[in-house]
Structure formats: structure tokens, C-alpha cells
Design a protein around this motif. Sequence first.
Motif, PDB file in Angstrom:
ATOM      1  N   CYS A  75      40.969  35.608  44.404  1.00 33.17           N
ATOM      2  CA  CYS A  75      41.975  34.738  45.746  1.00 33.17           C
ATOM      3  C   CYS A  75      40.478  34.183  46.583  1.00 33.17           C
ATOM      4  O   CYS A  75      40.733  33.395  47.310  1.00 33.17           O
ATOM      5  CB  CYS A  75      41.754  36.157  46.794  1.00 33.17           C
ATOM      6  SG  CYS A  75      42.834  36.168  48.311  1.00 33.17           S
ATOM      7  N   GLU A  76      39.694  34.658  46.688  1.00 30.93           N
ATOM      8  CA  GLU A  76      38.372  34.147  47.340  1.00 30.93           C
ATOM      9  C   GLU A  76      38.198  32.339  46.555  1.00 30.93           C
ATOM     10  O   GLU A  76      37.673  31.525  47.722  1.00 30.93           O
ATOM     11  CB  GLU A  76      36.896  34.527  47.376  1.00 30.93           C
ATOM     12  CG  GLU A  76      36.602  35.690  48.414  1.00 30.93           C
ATOM     13  CD  GLU A  76      37.454  37.161  47.456  1.00 30.93           C
ATOM     14  OE1 GLU A  76      37.926  37.251  46.499  1.00 30.93           O
ATOM     15  OE2 GLU A  76      37.790  38.023  48.150  1.00 30.93           O
TER      16      GLU A  76
ATOM     17  N   MET B 205      44.187  34.580  56.615  1.00 29.81           N
ATOM     18  CA  MET B 205      43.271  33.981  54.954  1.00 29.81           C
ATOM     19  C   MET B 205      41.335  34.772  55.877  1.00 29.81           C
ATOM     20  O   MET B 205      40.774  35.836  54.770  1.00 29.81           O
ATOM     21  CB  MET B 205      43.379  33.769  54.212  1.00 29.81           C
ATOM     22  CG  MET B 205      44.469  33.504  54.163  1.00 29.81           C
ATOM     23  SD  MET B 205      45.034  35.197  52.647  1.00 29.81           S
ATOM     24  CE  MET B 205      43.697  35.332  52.058  1.00 29.81           C
TER      25      MET B 205
ATOM     26  N   CYS C  65      40.080  30.477  44.857  1.00 23.90           N
ATOM     27  CA  CYS C  65      41.323  29.501  45.198  1.00 23.90           C
ATOM     28  C   CYS C  65      41.423  29.278  47.299  1.00 23.90           C
ATOM     29  O   CYS C  65      41.720  28.781  47.650  1.00 23.90           O
ATOM     30  CB  CYS C  65      42.514  30.813  45.260  1.00 23.90           C
ATOM     31  SG  CYS C  65      43.275  31.136  43.495  1.00 23.90           S
ATOM     32  N   TYR C  66      41.169  30.769  48.537  1.00 21.20           N
ATOM     33  CA  TYR C  66      40.589  30.507  49.727  1.00 21.20           C
ATOM     34  C   TYR C  66      39.881  29.482  49.550  1.00 21.20           C
ATOM     35  O   TYR C  66      40.390  27.981  50.431  1.00 21.20           O
ATOM     36  CB  TYR C  66      40.326  31.627  50.230  1.00 21.20           C
ATOM     37  CG  TYR C  66      40.354  31.291  51.749  1.00 21.20           C
ATOM     38  CD1 TYR C  66      41.552  31.242  52.666  1.00 21.20           C
ATOM     39  CD2 TYR C  66      39.419  31.407  52.540  1.00 21.20           C
ATOM     40  CE1 TYR C  66      41.774  30.511  53.915  1.00 21.20           C
ATOM     41  CE2 TYR C  66      38.915  31.200  53.991  1.00 21.20           C
ATOM     42  CZ  TYR C  66      39.960  30.897  54.698  1.00 21.20           C
ATOM     43  OH  TYR C  66      39.694  30.525  55.800  1.00 21.20           O
TER      44      TYR C  66
ATOM     45  N   TYR D 138      45.932  36.125  46.214  1.00 18.55           N
ATOM     46  CA  TYR D 138      45.760  37.973  47.021  1.00 18.55           C
ATOM     47  C   TYR D 138      46.171  38.628  46.242  1.00 18.55           C
ATOM     48  O   TYR D 138      46.675  39.706  46.256  1.00 18.55           O
ATOM     49  CB  TYR D 138      46.598  37.377  48.615  1.00 18.55           C
ATOM     50  CG  TYR D 138      46.618  38.680  49.580  1.00 18.55           C
ATOM     51  CD1 TYR D 138      45.721  38.774  50.071  1.00 18.55           C
ATOM     52  CD2 TYR D 138      47.317  38.912  49.493  1.00 18.55           C
ATOM     53  CE1 TYR D 138      45.390  39.268  51.153  1.00 18.55           C
ATOM     54  CE2 TYR D 138      47.720  40.408  50.304  1.00 18.55           C
ATOM     55  CZ  TYR D 138      46.055  40.631  51.162  1.00 18.55           C
ATOM     56  OH  TYR D 138      46.935  41.389  52.518  1.00 18.55           O
TER      57      TYR D 138
ATOM     58  N   PHE E  65      41.896  26.354  48.941  1.00 17.53           N
ATOM     59  CA  PHE E  65      42.304  25.962  49.875  1.00 17.53           C
ATOM     60  C   PHE E  65      41.890  25.180  51.327  1.00 17.53           C
ATOM     61  O   PHE E  65      42.612  23.934  51.983  1.00 17.53           O
ATOM     62  CB  PHE E  65      43.204  26.861  50.195  1.00 17.53           C
ATOM     63  CG  PHE E  65      44.175  26.910  51.663  1.00 17.53           C
ATOM     64  CD1 PHE E  65      45.041  26.321  51.818  1.00 17.53           C
ATOM     65  CD2 PHE E  65      43.439  27.133  52.905  1.00 17.53           C
ATOM     66  CE1 PHE E  65      45.909  26.010  53.355  1.00 17.53           C
ATOM     67  CE2 PHE E  65      44.488  27.240  54.298  1.00 17.53           C
ATOM     68  CZ  PHE E  65      45.401  26.323  54.072  1.00 17.53           C
TER      69      PHE E  65
ATOM     70  N   THR F 294      46.270  30.447  46.271  1.00 18.99           N
ATOM     71  CA  THR F 294      45.713  32.015  47.273  1.00 18.99           C
ATOM     72  C   THR F 294      46.639  32.880  47.271  1.00 18.99           C
ATOM     73  O   THR F 294      46.280  33.564  47.433  1.00 18.99           O
ATOM     74  CB  THR F 294      45.499  31.420  48.403  1.00 18.99           C
ATOM     75  OG1 THR F 294      44.754  29.964  48.619  1.00 18.99           O
ATOM     76  CG2 THR F 294      44.334  31.636  49.553  1.00 18.99           C
TER      77      THR F 294
END
Length: 138
Positions: free
Chosen positions: A8-9, A132, A11-12, A60, A15, A56
Motif C-alpha cells: 500500500c505504501e 490516504m 502504491c501510494y 489497501y 500515486f 492503492t
Amino acid sequence: MKRKELDCENCYAKFVEQLNDLRDLIQEGKRRGMDDRTRADIVRSFEKAHDAALETIAAYFRKQGKPPFSGSRDATVEAFHANLIDDGQGWLDMIICRIKYNPLYPGDYLGSLSENIVKKYIDFLEGFERVMEKDLER
């Protein structure tokens, strides 16, 4: 070859990078004017940022042990129910607008899509960024 899934981190972070590129193109377009090339660049950048947002969201929920989504609409609805996005209908409209922009469908959507990106969709993506960021800080 199977693509490695990002956490997730990561992907963020991807993003945010794509969103910053989109912000820069929008500002440049506002400064120089919105010709067709600028509009096309904004649309391409938006598609990358939107895809990164959906990645993301998927990461998540994967982190929470939820099964994969069957598509972007399902991920969007789930993100709305989890308060990751605040305008579920607006996000669904983004998906529909992207589908209509597809060259397989007749019509000239470049102008309307780029206008929607500048006037509405950037705000949706920035709202997701804020949520996020707070969530990942916990």
C-alpha cells in the motif's frame, strides 16, 4: 511473467508522483492555454494517476485481507464505503468518462474529459490523497 504486487505504501507513493505530474500539467495548461496537445497530455496523466489511485485502493484492501476486486467500479464502491473517497458517484463518473474516451467508442471526448479533470476530477484525487496520507501516518 506475473507482476509483483506492490504494498500500500509503495502504491501510494506512485500515486502521489502521478498526481503531482497531473497537477504540473494542469498548471502549465492554465498558464499557456489548453490546446489539443495539452489536453491530451492532461488526459494521459490523469489516467495514470487514476490507475495508481485504484492500485492503492486495491493494495489497501489486500493489506486488510480482502479478496481482489473484479473491476474498478467494485473497488470504487468499496473505497467509498470505507471512507477512502468522499464522492462515490463522482468517482464512478470518472470511470464512465474514461470509458467514453476510449477510441473504440465514437465521439470526441478529449475536450469534455480534460475539462472534467481540471474542474472536478483533480479534486477527487486530491481528496483521496489527503485521506490516504492520514491513514498511512497511523
